[in-house]
Structures are given as structure tokens and as C-alpha cells.
Design an enzyme around this catalytic site. Structure first.
Site, PDB file in Angstrom:
ATOM      1  N   HIS A  77      78.824  52.645  65.088  1.00  0.00           N
ATOM      2  CA  HIS A  77      77.714  52.553  66.052  1.00  0.00           C
ATOM      3  C   HIS A  77      78.258  52.482  67.485  1.00  0.00           C
ATOM      4  CE1 HIS A  77      75.315  50.513  62.572  1.00  0.00           C
ATOM      5  NE2 HIS A  77      75.549  51.787  62.343  1.00  0.00           N
ATOM      6  N   HIS A 233      68.733  56.725  62.149  1.00  0.00           N
ATOM      7  CA  HIS A 233      69.962  55.948  62.025  1.00  0.00           C
ATOM      8  C   HIS A 233      71.071  56.766  61.367  1.00  0.00           C
ATOM      9  CE1 HIS A 233      72.512  52.476  62.202  1.00  0.00           C
ATOM     10  NE2 HIS A 233      72.972  52.875  61.028  1.00  0.00           N
ATOM     11  N   ASP A 237      74.831  57.362  62.725  1.00  0.00           N
ATOM     12  CA  ASP A 237      76.065  57.201  61.943  1.00  0.00           C
ATOM     13  C   ASP A 237      76.910  58.476  61.985  1.00  0.00           C
ATOM     14  OD1 ASP A 237      75.662  54.594  61.091  1.00  0.00           O
ATOM     15  OD2 ASP A 237      74.757  55.175  59.175  1.00  0.00           O
ATOM     16  N   HIS A 260      78.975  57.704  55.138  1.00  0.00           N
ATOM     17  CA  HIS A 260      80.238  57.572  55.884  1.00  0.00           C
ATOM     18  C   HIS A 260      81.404  58.283  55.208  1.00  0.00           C
ATOM     19  CE1 HIS A 260      78.480  55.085  58.861  1.00  0.00           C
ATOM     20  NE2 HIS A 260      78.079  54.183  57.982  1.00  0.00           N
TER      21      HIS A 260
HETATM   22 ZN   LIG Z   1      75.024  52.760  60.596  1.00  0.00          ZN
END
Ligand SMILES: [Zn+2]
Length: 305
Positions: A77, A233, A237, A260
Site C-alpha cells: 500500500h 483495493h 494492491d 500478491h
Molecule cells: Zn492490500
């Protein structure tokens, strides 16, 4: 020519680590041209961990970096905030392994950057301009970069939950659109996963103050910041993870159900695919000065000296 930038002055705040639950001091310090974004653990001496794919470490619920046995967790972030408002060079100091989670979004980091101010440096900024598609997929998870005149992100998610069965959004990322449409979007988690994480010693600092928590039919928090806060969001990311290529990207990032692990695997692949991009000095249009955004006091972090 677009000039590289750094912060006008140092700024510090305190927060907590999402997984450890421990208090963390975070300082952002100005840095010279071509320094890039580096992390330093003040509790472990002077070792620096540059924010690049070469230092990727365990990626599970968040993105971690490690070098010479010095690790930093949950960098995404903060990286998204720094790179999206054009802070190329900065030293990030932490006295703990985790970047503080703040409110689960990038908005408090934007507040910090705006509070410190941004200045130009006497060196040109290089962009990584995509000239041929790059893509990877794992099952139904996909991520790709396509040539485009601008940096934009298309993300789609689907979950077996009434609030977020399918969400998709495309945002052309500018300093202004990031600050207004992406940065405030908070991370989210499912109530059924929270107990499991706690049993594994994770998310000890997690609360409704720093994540949207999804129960079986709705959210446990008071309200969403955007109707489609979840997919926004994911865009946040993806921007933070892609920042690990070390240059601002000019291209169209398209991701479906990624996370991720896939974002960071992809960032590493992008750097390897040297035929698919060129380093260029101008974005094709000059970057505007930082937009005058009224700082949102609601997301102001606790500043420290
Ligand atoms: Zn995140």
C-alpha cells in the site's frame, strides 16, 4: 522531460503492524536521484532493502521483501501511494518488520506525502514503456500488460459472496485518480478466515479499524467508502506490487482474480522480458504538478517527530 522527485522534508507517523499487532514507527526521508525506494529497519542497523523484485520474499497475505536477512512486510500500500504520486526516491525507515496497516488503505500514506510535500530533482525520470504484451495465468487467475499510451489498470474479481460476486473496474492512473478513486479503498477479509489467521498468529493487529470484514451476508463495518471498494483495493494492491519493477510503467495492466503471489511473480517476469518494453524518458505528455487535493483529516495518521 519529467524530473525525478523526492519528498521535500522528512515525515514520521506511528501505526500498528497488521499481523504482529505491534506498534510501528514509520519515517519517510528525502533521497537523491536514482536512489529509488529503499526500506531500512532501524531496529537492525543500517542494512537497506531496495523495493525491487530482486528482493521479493515470502508472499502470502501481503507482499514482503528481504535482503541480507533483513525483511519488511506489507509494503504494497505504501509503494502504491509513493509511486502513484510520483515519489521516485525515498528512504522508508521502520523499527519493526511490518509497514503499519493504518486504516487498511493507502489514504493515510497519501496524507503523509502531501504533508511532507514533493520536490523535483535534477535528473530525468525513466519509464518502462510496454511495447509487446506480457501475460501469465495460473488456472483462472490471469495478469497481463499491454501497450498503451497511459498507465491504466483493469481488474476483475469474483467471490462466492453476495456482496462481491463479480466486480470489475478500469481506472487510468494519474496522481489525481489514484488519490481520489484508489487510495481510500481498504483491504478486505472474510470473517471465517479471521479466526484461522489468528490461530496461525496472523492478523493480531486486525480490526474493523483497518479492514473491511465480510460476514456471511454483509459487512461488519459501518459502511463502504465505494460501492465497489473491493475491486478498487485490488487495483491498489496490483499497483503496489507492480512498483517492484523499479520504474513507473506505461501500459495497460489487466488482472483477473489475481493476488500478491501472482502480481509479484508477474512483476519479476516483466523485468525479464526485455524485448517487451523500452526505457523511455518522457511519458508522452508532461506530468502535471501535484494536484491540489484537500487533505482528508479523517484518514490523518498520528504524526511523530
Ligand atoms: Zn492490500
Amino acid at each position: 522531460m519529467d524530473a525525478q522527485r523526492t519528498l521535500r522534508r522528512q515525515i514520521s507517523c506511528v501505526g500498528i503492524g497488521l499481523h504482529s499487532g505491534n506498534k510501528v514507527n514509520l519515517s519517510l526521508k528525502p533521497a537523491p536521484p536514482d536512489f529509488g525506494i529503499r526500506f531500512r529497519r532501524t531496529d537492525l542497523g543500517d542494512h537497506e532493502v531496495p523495493a525491487t523484485v530482486h528482493n521479493l520474499a515470502g508472499i502470502q497475505l501481503a507482499t514482503g521483501l528481504s535482503r541480507n536477512e533483513v525483511s519488511v512486510e506489507t509494503v504494497e500500500h505504501l509503494l502504491a501511494a509513493l509511486t502513484s504520486v510520483g515519489v521516485d526516491n525515498v528512504l522508508v525507515e521502520l523499527n519493526s518488520p511490518e509497514v503499519p496497516i493504518m486504516d487498511g488503505s493507502a489514504a493515510p500514506f497519501i496524507y503523509l506525502i502531501q504533508e511532507a510535500g514533493v520536490k523535483r530533482l535534477a535528473a530525468p525520470r525513466k519509464y518502462l514503456k510496454i511495447v509487446r504484451p506480457i501475460a501469465i495465468s495460473r488456472g483462472d487467475k490471469r495478469i497481463a500488460l499491454y501497450p498503451s499510451d497511459h498507465f491504466k489498470v483493469t481488474y476483475s474479481i469474483s467471490f462466492d459472496h453476495p456482496l462481491l460476486r463479480h466486480q470489475s473496474r478500469t481506472i487510468r492512473i494519474t496522481e489525481e485518480s489514484f488519490v481520489e478513486d484508489v487510495a481510500p479503498a481498504r483491504t478486505f477479509t472474510f470473517l471465517k478466515d479471521v479466526e484461522m489467521m489468528r490461530q496461525n498468529g496472523l492478523a493480531l493487529g486486525g480490526s474493523l479499524e483497518n479492514a473491511i470484514v465480510l460476514g456471511e451476508t454483509g459487512i461488519l463495518n459501518n459502511a463502504l467508502r465505494f460501492e465497489d471498494e473491493f475491486v478498487r483495493h485490488k487495483i491498489l494492491d496490483a499497483i503496489g506490487d507492480l512498483a517492484l519493477v523499479g520504474y513507473p510503467v506505461i501500459g495497460h495492466l489487466v488482472a483477473h482474480r489475481a493476488g500478491h503471489a501472482l502480481h509479484t511473480e508477474f512483476a519479476a517476469k516483466v523485468l525479464e522480458e526485455t524485448q517487451a518494453w523500452r526505457l523511455v524518458e518522457a511519458a508522452g505528455e508532461s506530468m502535471m504538478p501535484l494536484p491540489v487535493v484537500v487533505k482528508d483529516a479523517a484518514v490523518a495518521p498520528r504524526l511523530a517527530n
